[in-house]
Design a protein around this motif. Structure first.
Motif, PDB file in Angstrom:
ATOM      1  N   ALA A  37      -1.750  11.353   8.764  1.00  0.00           N
ATOM      2  CA  ALA A  37      -3.127  10.873   8.795  1.00  0.00           C
ATOM      3  C   ALA A  37      -3.335   9.758   7.771  1.00  0.00           C
ATOM      4  O   ALA A  37      -4.000   8.749   8.050  1.00  0.00           O
ATOM      5  CB  ALA A  37      -4.086  12.031   8.523  1.00  0.00           C
ATOM      6  N   ALA A  38      -2.773   9.911   6.585  1.00  0.00           N
ATOM      7  CA  ALA A  38      -2.902   8.875   5.559  1.00  0.00           C
ATOM      8  C   ALA A  38      -2.185   7.601   5.982  1.00  0.00           C
ATOM      9  O   ALA A  38      -2.659   6.492   5.722  1.00  0.00           O
ATOM     10  CB  ALA A  38      -2.348   9.383   4.235  1.00  0.00           C
ATOM     11  N   LEU A  39      -1.045   7.760   6.632  1.00  0.00           N
ATOM     12  CA  LEU A  39      -0.320   6.598   7.124  1.00  0.00           C
ATOM     13  C   LEU A  39      -1.146   5.869   8.168  1.00  0.00           C
ATOM     14  O   LEU A  39      -1.260   4.627   8.132  1.00  0.00           O
ATOM     15  CB  LEU A  39       1.026   7.029   7.708  1.00  0.00           C
ATOM     16  N   ARG A  40      -1.736   6.620   9.068  1.00  0.00           N
ATOM     17  CA  ARG A  40      -2.573   6.012  10.113  1.00  0.00           C
ATOM     18  C   ARG A  40      -3.747   5.269   9.508  1.00  0.00           C
ATOM     19  O   ARG A  40      -4.101   4.165   9.965  1.00  0.00           O
ATOM     20  CB  ARG A  40      -3.078   7.098  11.069  1.00  0.00           C
ATOM     21  N   GLU A  41      -4.344   5.812   8.474  1.00  0.00           N
ATOM     22  CA  GLU A  41      -5.500   5.182   7.854  1.00  0.00           C
ATOM     23  C   GLU A  41      -5.116   3.899   7.117  1.00  0.00           C
ATOM     24  O   GLU A  41      -5.895   2.951   7.063  1.00  0.00           O
ATOM     25  CB  GLU A  41      -6.155   6.161   6.881  1.00  0.00           C
ATOM     26  N   ALA A  42      -3.894   3.865   6.565  1.00  0.00           N
ATOM     27  CA  ALA A  42      -3.473   2.712   5.759  1.00  0.00           C
ATOM     28  C   ALA A  42      -3.076   1.513   6.610  1.00  0.00           C
ATOM     29  O   ALA A  42      -3.206   0.366   6.189  1.00  0.00           O
ATOM     30  CB  ALA A  42      -2.319   3.105   4.850  1.00  0.00           C
ATOM     31  N   VAL A  43      -2.570   1.768   7.806  1.00  0.00           N
ATOM     32  CA  VAL A  43      -2.074   0.686   8.651  1.00  0.00           C
ATOM     33  C   VAL A  43      -3.218  -0.013   9.367  1.00  0.00           C
ATOM     34  O   VAL A  43      -4.154   0.626   9.850  1.00  0.00           O
ATOM     35  CB  VAL A  43      -1.057   1.236   9.673  1.00  0.00           C
ATOM     36  N   SER A  44      -3.137  -1.337   9.398  1.00  0.00           N
ATOM     37  CA  SER A  44      -4.175  -2.133  10.052  1.00  0.00           C
ATOM     38  C   SER A  44      -3.542  -3.373  10.678  1.00  0.00           C
ATOM     39  O   SER A  44      -2.323  -3.543  10.656  1.00  0.00           O
ATOM     40  CB  SER A  44      -5.242  -2.547   9.040  1.00  0.00           C
ATOM     41  N   GLU A  45      -4.381  -4.259  11.175  1.00  0.00           N
ATOM     42  CA  GLU A  45      -3.896  -5.520  11.736  1.00  0.00           C
ATOM     43  C   GLU A  45      -3.254  -6.411  10.670  1.00  0.00           C
ATOM     44  O   GLU A  45      -2.565  -7.372  10.995  1.00  0.00           O
ATOM     45  CB  GLU A  45      -5.039  -6.263  12.430  1.00  0.00           C
TER      46      GLU A  45
ATOM     47  N   LEU B 191       0.857  -1.177   0.000  1.00  0.00           N
ATOM     48  CA  LEU B 191       0.000   0.000   0.000  1.00  0.00           C
ATOM     49  C   LEU B 191       0.891   1.224   0.000  1.00  0.00           C
ATOM     50  O   LEU B 191       1.861   1.301   0.758  1.00  0.00           O
ATOM     51  CB  LEU B 191      -0.909   0.026   1.228  1.00  0.00           C
ATOM     52  N   HIS B 192       0.571   2.212  -0.851  1.00  0.00           N
ATOM     53  CA  HIS B 192       1.376   3.417  -0.968  1.00  0.00           C
ATOM     54  C   HIS B 192       0.587   4.610  -0.434  1.00  0.00           C
ATOM     55  O   HIS B 192      -0.531   4.870  -0.872  1.00  0.00           O
ATOM     56  CB  HIS B 192       1.765   3.665  -2.423  1.00  0.00           C
ATOM     57  N   VAL B 193       1.202   5.356   0.480  1.00  0.00           N
ATOM     58  CA  VAL B 193       0.558   6.540   1.055  1.00  0.00           C
ATOM     59  C   VAL B 193       1.370   7.776   0.695  1.00  0.00           C
ATOM     60  O   VAL B 193       2.564   7.682   0.394  1.00  0.00           O
ATOM     61  CB  VAL B 193       0.445   6.423   2.595  1.00  0.00           C
ATOM     62  N   PRO B 194       0.748   8.962   0.722  1.00  0.00           N
ATOM     63  CA  PRO B 194       1.502  10.187   0.470  1.00  0.00           C
ATOM     64  C   PRO B 194       2.619  10.357   1.506  1.00  0.00           C
ATOM     65  O   PRO B 194       2.405  10.150   2.706  1.00  0.00           O
ATOM     66  CB  PRO B 194       0.453  11.290   0.600  1.00  0.00           C
ATOM     67  N   PHE B 195       3.794  10.723   1.031  1.00  0.00           N
ATOM     68  CA  PHE B 195       4.931  10.947   1.916  1.00  0.00           C
ATOM     69  C   PHE B 195       4.631  12.127   2.834  1.00  0.00           C
ATOM     70  O   PHE B 195       4.075  13.141   2.407  1.00  0.00           O
ATOM     71  CB  PHE B 195       6.164  11.227   1.066  1.00  0.00           C
ATOM     72  N   ASN B 196       4.982  11.978   4.094  1.00  0.00           N
ATOM     73  CA  ASN B 196       4.816  13.041   5.100  1.00  0.00           C
ATOM     74  C   ASN B 196       3.354  13.374   5.391  1.00  0.00           C
ATOM     75  O   ASN B 196       3.032  14.500   5.772  1.00  0.00           O
ATOM     76  CB  ASN B 196       5.582  14.312   4.704  1.00  0.00           C
ATOM     77  N   ASP B 197       2.479  12.390   5.235  1.00  0.00           N
ATOM     78  CA  ASP B 197       1.062  12.560   5.581  1.00  0.00           C
ATOM     79  C   ASP B 197       0.737  11.591   6.716  1.00  0.00           C
ATOM     80  O   ASP B 197       0.344  10.446   6.473  1.00  0.00           O
ATOM     81  CB  ASP B 197       0.186  12.280   4.363  1.00  0.00           C
TER      82      ASP B 197
ATOM     83  N   MET C 103       4.704   9.243  13.842  1.00  0.00           N
ATOM     84  CA  MET C 103       3.479   8.491  13.627  1.00  0.00           C
ATOM     85  C   MET C 103       3.806   7.042  13.277  1.00  0.00           C
ATOM     86  O   MET C 103       3.162   6.101  13.773  1.00  0.00           O
ATOM     87  CB  MET C 103       2.642   9.128  12.513  1.00  0.00           C
ATOM     88  N   ALA C 104       4.797   6.845  12.420  1.00  0.00           N
ATOM     89  CA  ALA C 104       5.210   5.480  12.073  1.00  0.00           C
ATOM     90  C   ALA C 104       5.656   4.724  13.317  1.00  0.00           C
ATOM     91  O   ALA C 104       5.357   3.529  13.474  1.00  0.00           O
ATOM     92  CB  ALA C 104       6.339   5.528  11.048  1.00  0.00           C
ATOM     93  N   ASP C 105       6.329   5.409  14.214  1.00  0.00           N
ATOM     94  CA  ASP C 105       6.797   4.786  15.456  1.00  0.00           C
ATOM     95  C   ASP C 105       5.620   4.375  16.336  1.00  0.00           C
ATOM     96  O   ASP C 105       5.586   3.279  16.892  1.00  0.00           O
ATOM     97  CB  ASP C 105       7.707   5.775  16.185  1.00  0.00           C
ATOM     98  N   ARG C 106       4.606   5.249  16.429  1.00  0.00           N
ATOM     99  CA  ARG C 106       3.436   4.930  17.248  1.00  0.00           C
ATOM    100  C   ARG C 106       2.656   3.762  16.656  1.00  0.00           C
ATOM    101  O   ARG C 106       2.173   2.882  17.389  1.00  0.00           O
ATOM    102  CB  ARG C 106       2.528   6.165  17.373  1.00  0.00           C
ATOM    103  N   LEU C 107       2.541   3.725  15.349  1.00  0.00           N
ATOM    104  CA  LEU C 107       1.817   2.631  14.699  1.00  0.00           C
ATOM    105  C   LEU C 107       2.560   1.312  14.845  1.00  0.00           C
ATOM    106  O   LEU C 107       1.934   0.249  14.950  1.00  0.00           O
ATOM    107  CB  LEU C 107       1.611   2.959  13.222  1.00  0.00           C
TER     108      LEU C 107
END
Length: 423
Positions: A179-187, A171-177, A213-217
């Motif tokens: 919120a988009a990263l949070r939405e893309a990550v799942s179980e 899955l590709h998300v916009p760099f430095n976004d 955000m990546a660290d928290r996810l």
């Protein structure tokens, strides 16, 4: 075997046409300069696309090649290799400064393929054979190599065309976004993989907020956080690890679970590698991954010689000093073709003003991108640079570049840009 045919003729006749090559053939290099077959001298601020970390033919590489080449070149990873183990120790103790294990291969693409396998195997081991935790989240405008795994991970459609079916699960998300990263990550996410500084995508630097955000996810979803430092690592930013430079003036730090390197890691010798923390390195046990030529005695000895010389000669400090000198000079140019200067250390991108470029005589008819047009104009003045996307010109000088070469580059580049404006 002698032949009256030119290098261009031989290239056209016998080599695959997969590269858009510039019309020049180089025959030798020394330090910060490279010479074509006619003896013309070029200031090299491309360095094989961030590969020749100490310039061309540095004495330490010549010495390592000669000495190790006379002892042992190859013996297979079926056996223990002292030179490989010593290089691994340098990576763990000097570069990462964290416990972990290292794997050696031949290129950045192979190193990133290794990260992909590590993430999926770790999820398999930890969550079982029936797990759906296989997805890997990467970023748009990223570049992770040209293997099938690398282009699947890369967030640029142009590298994927014609190669279906691709390896699934990216899955590709916009760099430095964030919120988009949070939405893309799942179980279902096994890992997040991105370049702390995108090279081929246009010299885009990750924000602290995005990395946090990546660290928290990672903590929330029990996944791996993996950094592709093939281009921005190995000292290119003034630190061994490029992401650490980005946290220099903050009170936080994000540490990855795995990191890939290549390019400058061998100073011109083909070698790639990745480091994995002790928490996940065990997933790649005997029979899970390998490389015939990865970490040969010769390759390991040369790479270690390069890395030790970068440290010994103060190249890391020089990188930061030269970045400051370049930024100070460029800030006084007042050149309408340059919109901004971005990047870190000696991974710098001159962002071109596309509206102003449209007014340059000859540009519209060239069929070239703004960056490629400028790169070609600069080459006419015997200086090498490389594009980074459509409108960014990349500077990638050797890490130990002296003041004189920086000053020469600034003069040539400025004169070319001003000449384009005044045509």
């Amino acid at each position: 075997m002698s032949d009256a045919k030119t290098t261009t003729e031989l290239t056209d006749e016998f080599l695959l046409g997969n590269y858009g090559r510039f019309p020049v053939a180089f025959s030798r290099g020394q330090g910060g300069y490279i010479f074509d077959e006619e003896g013309n001298k070029f200031l090299d601020f491309a360095t094989g696309i961030a590969v020749c970390a100490l310039g061309h033919c540095p004495p330490v590489m010549q010495k390592a090649l000669t000495e190790q080449g006379g002892k042992l070149i190859h013996c297979s990873n079926l056996y223990q290799i002292r030179e490989q183990a010593e290089l691994g120790r340098f990576v763990v103790e000097r570069m990462m400064e964290r416990p972990g294990k290292v794997f050696f291969c031949n290129s950045g693409a192979e190193a990133n393929d290794g990260l992909i396998k590590l993430a999926r195997k770790r999820a398999y081991d930890k969550f079982g054979a029936e797990t759906t935790k296989r997805d890997i989240v990467t970023c748009r405008q990223s570049f992770h190599g040209r293997t099938l795994g690398g282009i699947a991970a890369t967030g640029q459609e142009k590298v994927k065309v014609g190669f279906d079916p691709l390896l699934p699960g990216f899955l590709h998300v916009p760099f430095n976004d964030p919120a988009a990263l949070r939405e893309a990550v799942s179980e279902n996410t096994a890992a997040i993989l991105f370049e702390p500084i995108q090279g081929e995508g246009g010299i885009n630097t990750a924000t602290v907020e995005f990395m946090a955000m990546a660290d928290r996810l990672r903590e929330q979803f029990d996944l791996l956080l993996m950094f592709d430092e093939v281009q921005c690592g190995s000292g290119r930013t003034g630190d061994w690890c490029g992401w650490r430079t980005l946290f220099e003036h903050t009170d936080i730090m994000v540490e990855p679970d795995a990191v890939s390197w290549a390019k400058g890691f061998g100073g011109g010798f083909p070698i790639g590698s990745f480091w994995a923390s002790d928490d996940c390195a065990g997933s790649l046990g005997p029979g899970t991954h390998g490389s015939t030529f990865g970490g040969t005695p010769l390759g390991s000895a040369v790479s270690l010689a390069v890395l030790e010389e970068i440290e010994r000669c103060g190249a890391l400090e020089n990188v930061k000093r030269q970045e400051a000198r370049i930024r100070e000079a460029v800030s006084s140019w007042n050149c309408p073709l340059v919109e901004s200067l971005r990047g870190v250390g000696l991974l710098l991108g001159f962002v071109l003003n596309t509206d102003e470029m449209a007014n340059v005589p000859g540009f519209s008819d060239s069929g070239q991108t703004p960056a490629l047009f400028v790169v070609n104009e600069v080459m006419k003045q015997h200086m090498l640079t490389v594009p980074a996307g459509a409108d960014v010109v990349r500077w990638l000088p050797r890490l130990d570049v002296p003041d004189a070469e920086i000053d020469e580059a600034l003069t040539i580049f400025r004169e070319v840009l001003e000449g384009l404006v005044s045509r």
